[in-house]
Design a protein around this motif. Structure first.
Motif, PDB file in Angstrom:
ATOM      1  N   TRP A   4       0.807  -1.226   0.000  1.00 36.63           N
ATOM      2  CA  TRP A   4       0.000   0.000   0.000  1.00 36.63           C
ATOM      3  C   TRP A   4       0.837   1.270   0.000  1.00 36.63           C
ATOM      4  O   TRP A   4       0.319   2.356  -0.230  1.00 36.63           O
ATOM      5  N   THR A   7       0.714   3.351  -3.253  1.00 31.23           N
ATOM      6  CA  THR A   7      -0.623   3.915  -3.424  1.00 31.23           C
ATOM      7  C   THR A   7      -0.827   5.121  -2.512  1.00 31.23           C
ATOM      8  O   THR A   7      -1.296   6.173  -2.951  1.00 31.23           O
ATOM      9  N   LEU A   8      -0.454   4.972  -1.261  1.00 29.91           N
ATOM     10  CA  LEU A   8      -0.602   6.074  -0.313  1.00 29.91           C
ATOM     11  C   LEU A   8       0.318   7.239  -0.673  1.00 29.91           C
ATOM     12  O   LEU A   8      -0.064   8.403  -0.513  1.00 29.91           O
ATOM     13  N   THR A   9       1.500   6.932  -1.174  1.00 31.66           N
ATOM     14  CA  THR A   9       2.422   7.979  -1.602  1.00 31.66           C
ATOM     15  C   THR A   9       1.828   8.768  -2.757  1.00 31.66           C
ATOM     16  O   THR A   9       1.882  10.004  -2.779  1.00 31.66           O
ATOM     17  N   TRP A  10       1.258   8.074  -3.736  1.00 28.35           N
ATOM     18  CA  TRP A  10       0.651   8.767  -4.878  1.00 28.35           C
ATOM     19  C   TRP A  10      -0.531   9.623  -4.428  1.00 28.35           C
ATOM     20  O   TRP A  10      -0.689  10.753  -4.879  1.00 28.35           O
ATOM     21  N   CYS A  11      -1.363   9.095  -3.551  1.00 29.55           N
ATOM     22  CA  CYS A  11      -2.499   9.871  -3.034  1.00 29.55           C
ATOM     23  C   CYS A  11      -2.004  11.133  -2.333  1.00 29.55           C
ATOM     24  O   CYS A  11      -2.571  12.218  -2.527  1.00 29.55           O
ATOM     25  N   ALA A  12      -0.960  11.007  -1.530  1.00 29.54           N
ATOM     26  CA  ALA A  12      -0.411  12.162  -0.820  1.00 29.54           C
ATOM     27  C   ALA A  12       0.141  13.196  -1.799  1.00 29.54           C
ATOM     28  O   ALA A  12      -0.036  14.401  -1.604  1.00 29.54           O
ATOM     29  N   LEU A  13       0.809  12.744  -2.860  1.00 26.97           N
ATOM     30  CA  LEU A  13       1.349  13.669  -3.851  1.00 26.97           C
ATOM     31  C   LEU A  13       0.253  14.444  -4.569  1.00 26.97           C
ATOM     32  O   LEU A  13       0.362  15.653  -4.768  1.00 26.97           O
ATOM     33  N   LEU A  15      -2.844  15.013  -3.483  1.00 23.08           N
ATOM     34  CA  LEU A  15      -3.483  15.913  -2.522  1.00 23.08           C
ATOM     35  C   LEU A  15      -2.603  17.130  -2.228  1.00 23.08           C
ATOM     36  O   LEU A  15      -3.105  18.254  -2.120  1.00 23.08           O
ATOM     37  N   ALA A  16      -1.295  16.918  -2.119  1.00 27.77           N
ATOM     38  CA  ALA A  16      -0.380  18.036  -1.889  1.00 27.77           C
ATOM     39  C   ALA A  16      -0.383  18.981  -3.086  1.00 27.77           C
ATOM     40  O   ALA A  16      -0.384  20.209  -2.925  1.00 27.77           O
ATOM     41  N   LEU A  59      -5.451  11.351 -10.019  1.00 31.68           N
ATOM     42  CA  LEU A  59      -5.381  10.353  -8.961  1.00 31.68           C
ATOM     43  C   LEU A  59      -5.690   8.961  -9.507  1.00 31.68           C
ATOM     44  O   LEU A  59      -4.965   7.996  -9.214  1.00 31.68           O
TER      45      LEU A  59
END
Length: 73
Positions: A4, A7-13, A15-16, A59
């Motif tokens: 995960w 996936t979480l890294t991409w979501c954070a990018l 959102l940032a 996303l």
């Protein structure tokens, strides 16, 4: 690294990026209102609809690439 983490890294990018875009453009909207606009520019409501869709698609594409990338053995 867990499965995960990408996936979480991409979501954070994403959102940032969305937050920074809003911070950069949202603090002084007066400069844009003062620009001369071409006759073919769509109404403001189009941008209000398209920007969130743009970030949602960014996303989705990123998550698709991250989740379908080959894994190292």
């Amino acid at each position: 690294m867990t499965t995960w983490a990408p996936t979480l890294t991409w979501c954070a990018l994403v959102l940032a990026f969305a937050a920074l875009s809003n911070a950069w453009n949202g603090h002084d909207p007066g400069w844009y209102a003062g620009l001369r606009r071409p006759s073919f520019q769509p109404p403001d409501v189009v941008f209000a609809v398209m920007w969130p869709l743009n970030f949602a698609l960014l996303l989705l594409v990123g998550l698709t690439v991250v989740r379908t990338a080959p894994r190292a053995a």
